[in-house]
Design an enzyme around this catalytic site. Structure first.
Site, PDB file in Angstrom:
ATOM      1  N   SER A 267      -7.795  -5.190  11.706  1.00  9.80           N
ATOM      2  CA  SER A 267      -8.338  -3.806  11.602  1.00  9.80           C
ATOM      3  C   SER A 267      -9.348  -3.383  12.221  1.00  9.80           C
ATOM      4  O   SER A 267     -10.438  -2.589  11.733  1.00  9.80           O
ATOM      5  CB  SER A 267      -8.475  -3.417   9.939  1.00  9.80           C
ATOM      6  OG  SER A 267      -8.401  -1.958  10.019  1.00  9.80           O
TER       7      SER A 267
ATOM      8  N   SER B 147      -5.318  -7.324  16.443  1.00 17.20           N
ATOM      9  CA  SER B 147      -4.761  -8.703  15.653  1.00 17.20           C
ATOM     10  C   SER B 147      -4.511  -8.478  14.084  1.00 17.20           C
ATOM     11  O   SER B 147      -4.539  -9.629  13.514  1.00 17.20           O
ATOM     12  CB  SER B 147      -5.917  -9.672  15.953  1.00 17.20           C
ATOM     13  OG  SER B 147      -6.117 -10.006  17.399  1.00 17.20           O
TER      14      SER B 147
ATOM     15  N   ASP C 221       0.908  -1.182  -0.077  1.00 14.38           N
ATOM     16  CA  ASP C 221      -0.182   0.056  -0.129  1.00 14.38           C
ATOM     17  C   ASP C 221       1.057   1.316  -0.116  1.00 14.38           C
ATOM     18  O   ASP C 221       0.612   2.259  -0.884  1.00 14.38           O
ATOM     19  CB  ASP C 221      -0.918  -0.017   1.075  1.00 14.38           C
ATOM     20  CG  ASP C 221      -0.361  -0.292   2.499  1.00 14.38           C
ATOM     21  OD1 ASP C 221       0.888  -0.497   2.640  1.00 14.38           O
ATOM     22  OD2 ASP C 221      -1.131  -0.089   3.578  1.00 14.38           O
TER      23      ASP C 221
ATOM     24  N   GLU D  76      -7.117   8.464  12.277  1.00 13.41           N
ATOM     25  CA  GLU D  76      -5.878   7.476  12.741  1.00 13.41           C
ATOM     26  C   GLU D  76      -4.391   8.121  12.665  1.00 13.41           C
ATOM     27  O   GLU D  76      -3.658   7.907  13.534  1.00 13.41           O
ATOM     28  CB  GLU D  76      -6.115   6.118  11.946  1.00 13.41           C
ATOM     29  CG  GLU D  76      -5.058   5.306  12.332  1.00 13.41           C
ATOM     30  CD  GLU D  76      -5.465   3.657  12.267  1.00 13.41           C
ATOM     31  OE1 GLU D  76      -6.646   3.459  11.983  1.00 13.41           O
ATOM     32  OE2 GLU D  76      -4.784   2.724  12.517  1.00 13.41           O
TER      33      GLU D  76
ATOM     34  N   ASP E 103      -7.529  -0.062   5.013  1.00  9.95           N
ATOM     35  CA  ASP E 103      -8.192  -0.599   6.110  1.00  9.95           C
ATOM     36  C   ASP E 103      -9.562   0.109   5.901  1.00  9.95           C
ATOM     37  O   ASP E 103     -10.705  -0.361   5.946  1.00  9.95           O
ATOM     38  CB  ASP E 103      -7.698  -0.428   7.552  1.00  9.95           C
ATOM     39  CG  ASP E 103      -6.383  -1.360   7.551  1.00  9.95           C
ATOM     40  OD1 ASP E 103      -6.048  -1.963   6.567  1.00  9.95           O
ATOM     41  OD2 ASP E 103      -5.770  -0.922   8.643  1.00  9.95           O
TER      42      ASP E 103
HETATM   43  P1  ADP Z   1      -6.172  -3.698  14.651  1.00  4.80           P
HETATM   44  O1  ADP Z   1      -6.547  -2.525  13.820  1.00  4.80           O
HETATM   45  O2  ADP Z   1      -5.159  -4.664  13.861  1.00  4.80           O
HETATM   46  O3  ADP Z   1      -7.192  -4.457  15.622  1.00  4.80           O
HETATM   47  P2  ADP Z   1      -4.777  -1.570  16.068  1.00  4.80           P
HETATM   48  O4  ADP Z   1      -3.651  -1.420  16.757  1.00  4.80           O
HETATM   49  O5  ADP Z   1      -4.365  -0.865  14.732  1.00  4.80           O
HETATM   50  O6  ADP Z   1      -5.095  -3.128  15.808  1.00  4.80           O
HETATM   51  O7  ADP Z   1      -5.979  -0.972  16.645  1.00  4.80           O
HETATM   52  C1  ADP Z   1      -6.362  -1.385  17.958  1.00  4.80           C
HETATM   53  C2  ADP Z   1      -6.691  -0.360  18.733  1.00  4.80           C
HETATM   54  O8  ADP Z   1      -8.034   0.277  18.422  1.00  4.80           O
HETATM   55  C3  ADP Z   1      -7.182  -0.505  20.272  1.00  4.80           C
HETATM   56  O9  ADP Z   1      -6.004  -0.766  21.006  1.00  4.80           O
HETATM   57  C4  ADP Z   1      -8.092   0.419  20.644  1.00  4.80           C
HETATM   58  O10 ADP Z   1      -7.385   1.391  21.059  1.00  4.80           O
HETATM   59  C5  ADP Z   1      -8.987   0.823  19.260  1.00  4.80           C
HETATM   60  N1  ADP Z   1      -9.994  -0.240  19.225  1.00  4.80           N
HETATM   61  C6  ADP Z   1     -10.436  -1.295  18.321  1.00  4.80           C
HETATM   62  N2  ADP Z   1     -11.416  -1.733  18.682  1.00  4.80           N
HETATM   63  C7  ADP Z   1     -12.020  -1.270  19.614  1.00  4.80           C
HETATM   64  C8  ADP Z   1     -13.262  -1.470  20.351  1.00  4.80           C
HETATM   65  N3  ADP Z   1     -14.107  -2.471  20.140  1.00  4.80           N
HETATM   66  N4  ADP Z   1     -13.367  -0.705  21.476  1.00  4.80           N
HETATM   67  C9  ADP Z   1     -12.599   0.553  21.951  1.00  4.80           C
HETATM   68  N5  ADP Z   1     -11.446   0.603  21.216  1.00  4.80           N
HETATM   69  C10 ADP Z   1     -11.112  -0.067  20.132  1.00  4.80           C
HETATM   70 MG    MG Z   2      -5.529  -0.876  12.713  1.00  4.77          MG
END
Ligand code: ADP
Ligand code: MG
Length: 391
Positions: free
Chosen positions: A129, A126, A40, A163, A175
């Site tokens: 996204s 994980s 990307d 973001e 994403d």
């Molecule tokens: P990914 O996008 O791969 O899951 P990231 O590190 O980019 O991982 O994003 C994860 C972060 O997004 C979490 O640490 C939190 O700050 C926020 N987040 C994601 N889902 C939730 C949720 N359901 N409730 C609150 N915060 C969330």
């Molecule tokens: Mg992410």
């Protein structure tokens, strides 16, 4: 597990936790990238599908200029003035909500704040996204609340800015675009340079997309990503001296990388080789899918993993082990790490009948060898963001 429609329970949760009725419920999906990794930011191609796993945001307007955000999956709810989120709170999940709210306020000065509830079936952190699912669902909900109509790409761009500017994560466009543009039954071939896309039907007769979460996340990831971006830029600088029109590795062919390899730093050459071959694989994978050739699609997934492991060096022991174990199960067409790497998930294309064999193999060879539980996530290609309820 794939989520049933949850709007009624989201409305109930909002009432219980915020003490009033909600006015809007919006939903946005997580995603899995089928192929096209670390392409990307090189102006290349990615090929994600939206998941049936989603984040829901319920919201009700406020008139005192405050945002209050509560999440059912993470502790620590907070309130802040909509245009003035205290940045010293970083890193905190409300950064994503705050960024969206502030950016929306800049477009709609009458937006007077909101109560917000977040609940999700996307595994957090994980590589599926959850962050984009959170930003996009928040943006869809708050835009509806503020009576602002955003085109799909405006919604994605606003979420991505949140973001970048509030969570401090310099992510590419994949994403947020797939979370907005996802279509049930299709994957998305996205050109990250032109920002144009094509939905490719993901007809998988007798087959299933299987995601396995390694449960690990190695700390070195962010520093290593920055190093990869610099190495890609070093490669671009080299090829631009030969051909001034080169702007990104997107403009370089595998033959050119092979021809110049001896004159490049060995690491830079390997990084460039991954990117240029991955761009070709991604387009070839979409073409294979259009022809219904799942064997070829799977072969390209396996080649992508080898390239990420050997040339780009963003895999890790757990991901390589998962790929090896799953790849050895009969009926598996292909398997690769997915997402940025150093942990997170692998994605496989497998005969539906082989899913139980994959589970057994993971128990016997992954978990029994002292690795944490390897969680299976099954999803069909899901739909993009939508407002599900208006009170
Ligand atoms: P990914 O996008 O791969 O899951 P990231 O590190 O980019 O991982 O994003 C994860 C972060 O997004 C979490 O640490 C939190 O700050 C926020 N987040 C994601 N889902 C939730 C949720 N359901 N409730 C609150 N915060 C969330
Ligand atoms: Mg992410």
């Amino acid at each position: 597990m794939p989520s049933a429609p949850r709007t009624p329970s989201v409305r109930e949760q909002f009432e219980r936790l915020l003490g009033r009725a909600c006015a809007i419920v919006a939903r946005a999906p997580g995603r899995v990238n089928l192929i096209g990794e670390h392409t990307d930011y090189n102006d290349g191609f990615v090929f994600p599908m939206a998941l049936e796993h989603c984040t829901w945001v319920a919201a009700a307007p406020r008139s005192d200029g405050q945002v209050r955000a509560v999440a059912t999956d993470l502790p620590d709810d907070r309130s802040w003035p909509v245009a003035d989120w205290p940045r010293e709170r970083l890193p905190h999940w409300t950064a994503y909500v705050a960024g969206v709210a502030a950016l929306l306020r800049a477009r709609a000065p009458r937006f007077g704040g909101a109560d917000v509830l977040v609940t999700s079936t996307v595994p957090v952190g994980s590589g599926l996204s959850s962050s984009a699912a959170l930003e996009v669902s928040t943006a869809a909900a708050l835009a509806a609340l503020a009576d602002v109509t955003l085109a799909p790409t405006e919604l994605a761009d606003l979420a991505r800015r949140a973001e970048h500017e509030y969570a401090g994560v310099p992510c590419g466009i994949m994403d947020q675009y797939i979370s907005v543009l996802g279509q049930a039954g299709a994957a998305l071939l996205l050109d990250c340079r032109s920002r144009t896309w094509e939905h490719v039907p993901l007809a998988l007769p007798g087959h299933t997309v299987v995601i396995v979460n390694s449960g690990v996340r190695h700390k070195l990831a962010s520093g290593e990503y920055a190093a990869r971006q610099q190495q890609c830029q070093a490669a671009v600088a080299h090829f631009r001296r030969l051909r001034p029109e080169v702007r990104a590795l997107r403009d370089v062919t595998p033959a050119e990388v092979a021809a110049e390899a001896a004159r490049l730093d060995a690491t830079v050459a390997a990084r460039a080789r991954h990117v240029v071959t991955e761009n070709e694989r991604t387009q070839a994978a979409a073409a294979a899918l259009r022809r219904g050739n799942l064997t070829e699609f799977g072969r390209l997934m396996c080649a992508s993993h080898a390239s990420l492991r050997d040339d780009y060096q963003v895999s890790c022991r757990e991901l390589d082990l998962l790929v090896e174990i799953i790849g050895a199960v009969s009926g598996v067409r292909g398997v690769r790490m997915t997402g940025g790497g150093f942990g997170g998930c692998v994605v496989a294309l497998a005969e539906t009948d082989s899913v139980s064999h994959i589970e057994a193999a993971l128990r016997e060879r992954y978990e029994a060898a002292g690795n944490g539980p390897a969680a299976l996530i099954l999803s069909r290609p899901g739909a993009g963001a939508a407002v599900e309820y208006r009170g």
